[in-house]
Design a protein around this motif. Structure first.
Motif, PDB file in Angstrom:
ATOM      1  N   VAL A  46       0.860  -1.188   0.000  1.00  0.00           N
ATOM      2  CA  VAL A  46       0.000   0.000   0.000  1.00  0.00           C
ATOM      3  C   VAL A  46       0.894   1.236   0.000  1.00  0.00           C
ATOM      4  O   VAL A  46       1.921   1.265   0.692  1.00  0.00           O
ATOM      5  CB  VAL A  46      -0.911   0.025   1.258  1.00  0.00           C
ATOM      6  N   LEU A  47       0.502   2.237  -0.782  1.00  0.00           N
ATOM      7  CA  LEU A  47       1.156   3.542  -0.753  1.00  0.00           C
ATOM      8  C   LEU A  47       0.171   4.553  -0.179  1.00  0.00           C
ATOM      9  O   LEU A  47      -0.960   4.668  -0.672  1.00  0.00           O
ATOM     10  CB  LEU A  47       1.553   3.962  -2.175  1.00  0.00           C
ATOM     11  N   ILE A  48       0.580   5.260   0.878  1.00  0.00           N
ATOM     12  CA  ILE A  48      -0.224   6.357   1.423  1.00  0.00           C
ATOM     13  C   ILE A  48       0.481   7.657   1.040  1.00  0.00           C
ATOM     14  O   ILE A  48       1.678   7.816   1.301  1.00  0.00           O
ATOM     15  CB  ILE A  48      -0.341   6.283   2.961  1.00  0.00           C
ATOM     16  N   ILE A  49      -0.251   8.570   0.435  1.00  0.00           N
ATOM     17  CA  ILE A  49       0.308   9.882   0.127  1.00  0.00           C
ATOM     18  C   ILE A  49      -0.326  10.893   1.064  1.00  0.00           C
ATOM     19  O   ILE A  49      -1.558  10.987   1.145  1.00  0.00           O
ATOM     20  CB  ILE A  49       0.062  10.240  -1.343  1.00  0.00           C
ATOM     21  N   GLY A  50       0.499  11.613   1.814  1.00  0.00           N
ATOM     22  CA  GLY A  50      -0.011  12.534   2.832  1.00  0.00           C
ATOM     23  C   GLY A  50      -0.219  11.777   4.132  1.00  0.00           C
ATOM     24  O   GLY A  50       0.568  10.904   4.490  1.00  0.00           O
ATOM     25  N   GLY A  51      -1.280  12.151   4.849  1.00  0.00           N
ATOM     26  CA  GLY A  51      -1.630  11.380   6.047  1.00  0.00           C
ATOM     27  C   GLY A  51      -0.645  11.487   7.189  1.00  0.00           C
ATOM     28  O   GLY A  51      -0.505  10.546   7.993  1.00  0.00           O
ATOM     29  N   GLY A  52       0.026  12.629   7.305  1.00  0.00           N
ATOM     30  CA  GLY A  52       1.079  12.778   8.309  1.00  0.00           C
ATOM     31  C   GLY A  52       0.642  12.587   9.751  1.00  0.00           C
ATOM     32  O   GLY A  52       1.466  12.311  10.616  1.00  0.00           O
ATOM     33  N   ASP A  53      -0.654  12.690  10.024  1.00  0.00           N
ATOM     34  CA  ASP A  53      -1.116  12.458  11.395  1.00  0.00           C
ATOM     35  C   ASP A  53      -1.023  10.991  11.807  1.00  0.00           C
ATOM     36  O   ASP A  53      -1.059  10.678  12.993  1.00  0.00           O
ATOM     37  CB  ASP A  53      -2.553  12.974  11.567  1.00  0.00           C
ATOM     38  N   GLY A  54      -0.930  10.071  10.838  1.00  0.00           N
ATOM     39  CA  GLY A  54      -0.719   8.653  11.161  1.00  0.00           C
ATOM     40  C   GLY A  54      -1.985   7.831  11.298  1.00  0.00           C
ATOM     41  O   GLY A  54      -1.916   6.610  11.463  1.00  0.00           O
ATOM     42  N   GLY A  55      -3.144   8.457  11.223  1.00  0.00           N
ATOM     43  CA  GLY A  55      -4.398   7.700  11.353  1.00  0.00           C
ATOM     44  C   GLY A  55      -4.603   6.704  10.220  1.00  0.00           C
ATOM     45  O   GLY A  55      -5.087   5.584  10.442  1.00  0.00           O
ATOM     46  N   MET A  56      -4.218   7.079   9.020  1.00  0.00           N
ATOM     47  CA  MET A  56      -4.378   6.170   7.883  1.00  0.00           C
ATOM     48  C   MET A  56      -3.421   4.981   8.008  1.00  0.00           C
ATOM     49  O   MET A  56      -3.799   3.835   7.753  1.00  0.00           O
ATOM     50  CB  MET A  56      -4.132   6.919   6.574  1.00  0.00           C
ATOM     51  N   ALA A  93       2.174  15.481  15.247  1.00  0.00           N
ATOM     52  CA  ALA A  93       1.057  14.554  15.470  1.00  0.00           C
ATOM     53  C   ALA A  93       1.479  13.425  16.412  1.00  0.00           C
ATOM     54  O   ALA A  93       0.705  12.993  17.262  1.00  0.00           O
ATOM     55  CB  ALA A  93       0.564  13.992  14.136  1.00  0.00           C
ATOM     56  N   ARG A  94       2.712  12.961  16.277  1.00  0.00           N
ATOM     57  CA  ARG A  94       3.177  11.908  17.202  1.00  0.00           C
ATOM     58  C   ARG A  94       3.156  12.416  18.630  1.00  0.00           C
ATOM     59  O   ARG A  94       2.845  11.679  19.558  1.00  0.00           O
ATOM     60  CB  ARG A  94       4.602  11.473  16.849  1.00  0.00           C
ATOM     61  N   GLU A  95       3.504  13.690  18.781  1.00  0.00           N
ATOM     62  CA  GLU A  95       3.559  14.246  20.129  1.00  0.00           C
ATOM     63  C   GLU A  95       2.171  14.601  20.668  1.00  0.00           C
ATOM     64  O   GLU A  95       1.842  14.270  21.801  1.00  0.00           O
ATOM     65  CB  GLU A  95       4.463  15.487  20.118  1.00  0.00           C
ATOM     66  N   TYR A  96       1.357  15.267  19.847  1.00  0.00           N
ATOM     67  CA  TYR A  96       0.105  15.829  20.380  1.00  0.00           C
ATOM     68  C   TYR A  96      -1.158  15.079  19.958  1.00  0.00           C
ATOM     69  O   TYR A  96      -2.244  15.359  20.466  1.00  0.00           O
ATOM     70  CB  TYR A  96      -0.020  17.300  19.974  1.00  0.00           C
ATOM     71  N   LEU A  97      -1.026  14.178  18.992  1.00  0.00           N
ATOM     72  CA  LEU A  97      -2.185  13.351  18.584  1.00  0.00           C
ATOM     73  C   LEU A  97      -1.767  11.874  18.602  1.00  0.00           C
ATOM     74  O   LEU A  97      -1.920  11.174  17.603  1.00  0.00           O
ATOM     75  CB  LEU A  97      -2.617  13.690  17.147  1.00  0.00           C
ATOM     76  N   PRO A  98      -1.244  11.411  19.725  1.00  0.00           N
ATOM     77  CA  PRO A  98      -0.633  10.066  19.726  1.00  0.00           C
ATOM     78  C   PRO A  98      -1.624   8.944  19.425  1.00  0.00           C
ATOM     79  O   PRO A  98      -1.232   7.880  18.943  1.00  0.00           O
ATOM     80  CB  PRO A  98      -0.061   9.936  21.149  1.00  0.00           C
ATOM     81  N   ASN A  99      -2.911   9.186  19.670  1.00  0.00           N
ATOM     82  CA  ASN A  99      -3.890   8.119  19.406  1.00  0.00           C
ATOM     83  C   ASN A  99      -4.105   7.890  17.910  1.00  0.00           C
ATOM     84  O   ASN A  99      -4.649   6.859  17.517  1.00  0.00           O
ATOM     85  CB  ASN A  99      -5.234   8.448  20.053  1.00  0.00           C
ATOM     86  N   HIS A 100      -3.747   8.851  17.098  1.00  0.00           N
ATOM     87  CA  HIS A 100      -3.897   8.673  15.653  1.00  0.00           C
ATOM     88  C   HIS A 100      -2.935   7.598  15.141  1.00  0.00           C
ATOM     89  O   HIS A 100      -3.355   6.617  14.548  1.00  0.00           O
ATOM     90  CB  HIS A 100      -3.657   9.988  14.909  1.00  0.00           C
ATOM     91  N   SER A 101      -1.660   7.797  15.349  1.00  0.00           N
ATOM     92  CA  SER A 101      -0.704   6.816  14.812  1.00  0.00           C
ATOM     93  C   SER A 101      -0.614   5.585  15.709  1.00  0.00           C
ATOM     94  O   SER A 101      -0.319   4.492  15.223  1.00  0.00           O
ATOM     95  CB  SER A 101       0.669   7.444  14.622  1.00  0.00           C
ATOM     96  N   ALA A 102      -0.888   5.744  16.991  1.00  0.00           N
ATOM     97  CA  ALA A 102      -0.913   4.614  17.925  1.00  0.00           C
ATOM     98  C   ALA A 102       0.286   3.673  17.717  1.00  0.00           C
ATOM     99  O   ALA A 102       0.136   2.457  17.658  1.00  0.00           O
ATOM    100  CB  ALA A 102      -2.245   3.858  17.787  1.00  0.00           C
ATOM    101  N   GLY A 103       1.448   4.255  17.558  1.00  0.00           N
ATOM    102  CA  GLY A 103       2.673   3.451  17.438  1.00  0.00           C
ATOM    103  C   GLY A 103       2.995   3.008  16.024  1.00  0.00           C
ATOM    104  O   GLY A 103       4.040   2.387  15.780  1.00  0.00           O
ATOM    105  N   SER A 104       2.126   3.298  15.062  1.00  0.00           N
ATOM    106  CA  SER A 104       2.326   2.706  13.737  1.00  0.00           C
ATOM    107  C   SER A 104       3.544   3.254  13.001  1.00  0.00           C
ATOM    108  O   SER A 104       4.090   2.573  12.128  1.00  0.00           O
ATOM    109  CB  SER A 104       1.065   2.839  12.883  1.00  0.00           C
TER     110      SER A 104
END
Ligand code: AG3
Length: 284
Positions: free
Chosen positions: A80-90, A115-126
């Motif tokens: 899979v290629l994700i373009i953008g999505g820097g918050d990590g939710g995708m 986003a890793r610092e202030y929205l950690p639930n989005h990327s959730a370690g991914s």
């Protein structure tokens, strides 16, 4: 102390306001103005250049629909290629499928870091998952230059203003098509048609020449103001859109997929378009 409100400036003369209950970050990244603030109802909210990108309360709808719809329709995705999505939710949603590898191309390293610092639930370690490769680059340059091929490409972009604009051009759709493996699918965020109808028309015109099957599917994401959002869908395999309820359900169960919005019936129903969209697409 007086209340502070964020007012979205995306649309002329109409929009939404969100009370800023706590500010976590607010600055220019060098590429865009980024703010992350808290709101009692929405949790943490990230905006770029005055436009809501994602909120903790409703991000699941958007990310689940853009990730699982193409992956489960395809059924045999390895890359899979994700373009953008820097918050990590995708990235988090895509990685719920254990057997695949992901490349993510984000133009702005600061979005990922903040986003890793202030929205950690989005990327959730991914971002630390060994199946993920993160590239900081312009998505357009990446699809022009890579010789990798992907089964699914997800464009998780901003609106077509600023750095995201090139991701809505004929050139981008052609280059993304070039990067798809046979039978692959391109999906993109395509705006809220009630207030951004030109995005449906333009995307239909620019994207459909490159694919045997090009359409849209939808979901309502409350903080993308104006009702249902469209996602563009392009593939050369017409059958993918008709994957049965049974097969979708079986594939989801097979990977133990846990979601809050997506399910097989929602997936199928999302391709049913209201009449004003059907007509706009036909006329485009
Ligand atoms: N990217 C899509 C933001 C679109 C907002 N547009 C709008 N309201 N028309 C979100 C990034 C989430 N990963």
């Amino acid at each position: 102390m007086s209340e502070r409100w964020f007012r979205e400036t995306l649309h002329e003369g109409i929009g939404q306001e969100i009370r800023v209950d706590e500010v976590y970050f607010e600055s220019d990244t060098g590429q865009q103005a980024l703010s992350i603030f808290g709101n009692r109802h929405l949790g943490r909210v990230m905006t770029l250049d005055g436009v809501v990108q994602t909120t903790e309360a409703d991000e699941f709808i958007y990310h689940e629909m853009l990730a699982h719809t193409p992956i489960l329709a395809h059924g045999n995705v390895e890359s899979v290629l994700i373009i953008g999505g820097g918050d990590g939710g995708m990235l988090r949603e895509v990685l719920k499928h254990p057997a695949l590898r992901v490349t993510q191309v984000e133009i702005d390293q600061a979005v990922i870091d903040l986003a890793r610092e202030y929205l950690p639930n989005h990327s959730a370690g991914s971002f630390d998952d060994p199946r993920a490769t993160i590239v900081i680059a312009d998505g357009m340059d990446f699809v022009r230059e890579t010789d990798q091929r992907f089964d699914v490409i997800i464009s998780d972009s901003t609106d077509p203003v600023g750095p995201g604009e090139v991701l809505f051009t004929d050139d981008f759709y052609a280059l993304a098509k070039r990067c798809l493996a046979p039978g692959g699918v391109l999906v993109t965020q395509n705006g809220v048609p009630f207030v951004q109808m030109e995005e449906v028309i333009n995307t239909r015109r620019r994207m459909s020449p490159h694919f045997v099957d090009m359409t849209f599917y939808c979901a309502a994401v409350p903080t993308y103001y104006g009702g249902i959002m469209t996602f563009a869908w392009g593939t050369d395999d017409k059958a993918l859109r008709r994957t049965s309820l049974e097969v979708l359900g079986w594939r989801a169960r097979h990977v133990g997929l846990k979601t809050r919005y997506y399910n097989a019936a929602v997936h199928q129903g999302a391709f049913a378009l209201p009449q004003f969209l059907v007509e706009a697409i036909e006329a485009a």
